[in-house]
Design an enzyme around this catalytic site. Sequence first.
Site, PDB file in Angstrom:
ATOM      1  N   HIS A 170       1.039  -1.077  -0.026  1.00 40.20           N
ATOM      2  CA  HIS A 170      -0.294   0.104  -0.242  1.00 40.20           C
ATOM      3  C   HIS A 170       0.678   1.194  -0.263  1.00 40.20           C
ATOM      4  O   HIS A 170       0.403   2.394  -0.669  1.00 40.20           O
ATOM      5  CB  HIS A 170      -0.900   0.043   1.340  1.00 40.20           C
ATOM      6  CG  HIS A 170      -1.547   1.275   1.323  1.00 40.20           C
ATOM      7  ND1 HIS A 170      -3.385   1.213   1.227  1.00 40.20           N
ATOM      8  CD2 HIS A 170      -1.014   2.231   1.914  1.00 40.20           C
ATOM      9  CE1 HIS A 170      -3.557   2.525   0.973  1.00 40.20           C
ATOM     10  NE2 HIS A 170      -2.458   3.087   1.780  1.00 40.20           N
ATOM     11  N   GLU A 171       1.901   1.770   1.492  1.00 34.42           N
ATOM     12  CA  GLU A 171       2.446   2.531   0.532  1.00 34.42           C
ATOM     13  C   GLU A 171       3.273   2.619  -0.311  1.00 34.42           C
ATOM     14  O   GLU A 171       3.684   3.775  -0.866  1.00 34.42           O
ATOM     15  CB  GLU A 171       3.419   2.349   2.662  1.00 34.42           C
ATOM     16  CG  GLU A 171       2.778   2.417   3.668  1.00 34.42           C
ATOM     17  CD  GLU A 171       1.861   3.214   3.950  1.00 34.42           C
ATOM     18  OE1 GLU A 171       2.273   5.258   2.962  1.00 34.42           O
ATOM     19  OE2 GLU A 171       0.409   3.626   4.397  1.00 34.42           O
TER      20      GLU A 171
ATOM     21  N   HIS B 235       2.876   6.514  -7.116  1.00 33.26           N
ATOM     22  CA  HIS B 235       2.210   7.440  -7.389  1.00 33.26           C
ATOM     23  C   HIS B 235       3.388   8.777  -7.719  1.00 33.26           C
ATOM     24  O   HIS B 235       2.990  10.240  -7.767  1.00 33.26           O
ATOM     25  CB  HIS B 235       1.409   8.052  -6.243  1.00 33.26           C
ATOM     26  CG  HIS B 235       0.200   8.778  -6.743  1.00 33.26           C
ATOM     27  ND1 HIS B 235      -0.428   8.864  -6.381  1.00 33.26           N
ATOM     28  CD2 HIS B 235       0.355   9.557  -7.878  1.00 33.26           C
ATOM     29  CE1 HIS B 235      -1.662   9.430  -6.693  1.00 33.26           C
ATOM     30  NE2 HIS B 235      -1.140  10.327  -7.934  1.00 33.26           N
TER      31      HIS B 235
END
Length: 704
Positions: A491-492, A498
Amino acid sequence: MKKIIATLLMSIPIITAEAQENQNPLLKNWTGNYGGVPAFNEYKITDLKPAIKIAIQEKLDEYNKIANNPKPATFENTIVAMEKAGKKLSQAKAVFDIYSSNLNTPEFEPIEVEVTPLFSELNSKIYQNKKLFDRIETIYNSKDKSKLTPEQQRLVWYHYANFVREGAKASAESKAKIAKINQELASLFTKFSQNQLADESNYYLELKTEADFEGLPTELKNAAIAEAKERNLEVMGCIANTRSSIEPFLTFSSRRDLREKAFDIFVKRGDNNNSSNNNAILVQILKLRAQKAKLLGFKTFADWSLSNTMAQNPLKAMDLMLSVWQPAVAKVHEDVAQMQKFVEVEGGKFKIAPWDYRYYAEKVRKAKYDVDANQIKPYLQLEKLREGMFWVAGEVFNLNFKQVNNVPVFHQDVRVWEVSRKDSGKKVGLFYFDPYARKGKRSGAWMTAYREQSRIDGDVLTLVSNNCNFIKGNDNEPILISWDDASTLFHEFGHALHGLCSDVTYPSLSGTNTPRDYVEFPSQILERWLSTPEVLNKFALHYQTKEPMPMSLVKRIEDAATFNEGFSTVETISSALVDMKLHLLENPEIDPRDFERATLFDLKMPSEIVMRHRIPQFGHIFSGDDYAAGYYGYLWADVISADATEAFTESKGGLYDKEVSKRLLDNVFSIGNTIDPEIAYKKYRGKAAKSDALMRARNFPIAK
């Protein structure tokens, strides 16, 4: 005598602001490869306050110069000039934030208390600068705006909307009140965070005998022993008061009495009868936010907070949460009924309590799906999974990671990788990885950008980090993590990608600088790759035999993928609903404990579960404004993530389909906030996201 003293004083060189600036390493431009990197090996904690004060004044001077430019306002001399201003402050604040989150010592605390309000004061001075706003508004309303590129038009809108939202059009009296409120809030945010960190540091569970370790896996036992040694405790082991330590203990410990004690210290963070109690502070925060919202022309803080999000208003966010709430609660009741049977078989005479939930959920998972967390964990080595997520980044986003050792780091645990494009070899940034828990580091996991990618001053590479709190075991032993922790790792890393994939011109629109209820989408979709056979076969290797996870176990994990979704959904949405209801109060004169109890009672919260973040420890919403009235964003983004995943599963290549991957890169990961997220998402998916995909992903019934 006076003449002698005067002569001596005259002979002492006066240290000017310019001299201070030249001497302070935090004010020097970052140098070295990759467009310059933080010189962590040169910084001292005593440099922070003077550096930030000088850098704040420099940024203010730069903005005043833009505002007072006698030439007519243009995109270049106003908007671009703003984008370039404050470089030294950005660099100094990046280091300050690292201390705040990762190296928060007693020596740093008073510096943080004094410095944090200065950032708020600066923002107020900028947003309330009438001459500056007049120039922005002139460009925003100009007929020539249509001649700008779409990204430039978006940037003009972004700055104009932010200034209006922060009170640029308010009366002089209201502006003064807003500025005062912002400074008070900044101080309260810092105090709330420090109190939470204090309770996480000062409370722990002692394990005094061999019997206290019953049920714990070897690596958790070793971690507890190491923690006791680290704290110089004269006991056999210690469970730290952080999520990464408490949750595994609640999952595996067969000692119900100790599970209750561990649970108790964890849920009471910020709510103990000591100097770190956060209840009065959070009420002050709520009152100030309500006042600020009214001064800005909004009924409630929630209305103000959501005005620049995809949801746009609290009603839409509440509707989404409540549409998922009932199916999730129903699923919890089903799961608890199965757990209660295990209690009865074991001869227990108690009803499942919150400190029992994880323990008995594991028993049900093992019986129903033949999936034992202890059976999975030997295959989940932290370092191999890190390699796995790098591999996914290469397959899906065409990125390559190469470890480098010539970049300074702020702690010996931190490692750095150079990131480049696989096809062209072009460097895109650096990835800093700080995986381990330590004293002075806030709990949880997060991503940070030390520097945003941009192209206004040449090709500026981004510097991003992932920070986690995995527990070190004995030396030379692999660190084994749970499936949930592995999901958090991915997730991180989604947030980091991104930032690393960003390919825009202006830093304000770069990377993760998107609406709050959209920014979690890229991170949540990346979690989907963890469970793919390609990752598990290559990187889920048994730490002793080195054999890959058997396909039979992979299949059982897939079958159990939606198990316990009721628990995780209720745990999260209850926090989001309470957050929203708190910020919908026009007069938040409340007792937080009573408010929490009454709100959860009205929602028919299952008694076997507590909120993921109880109000006095809800750092997301009380250590800053970013997620205030915005915790719903995780669910909102998961709707988008579930829908986006179906674009892959509907394709021939599944989650590794090259065409869908390129669309995801081109329309989500690389564009930052240069396009309205709703438009960008439709370009990727061909349609708007619907919550049906989330219900399918969580195996909840879809309303007809």
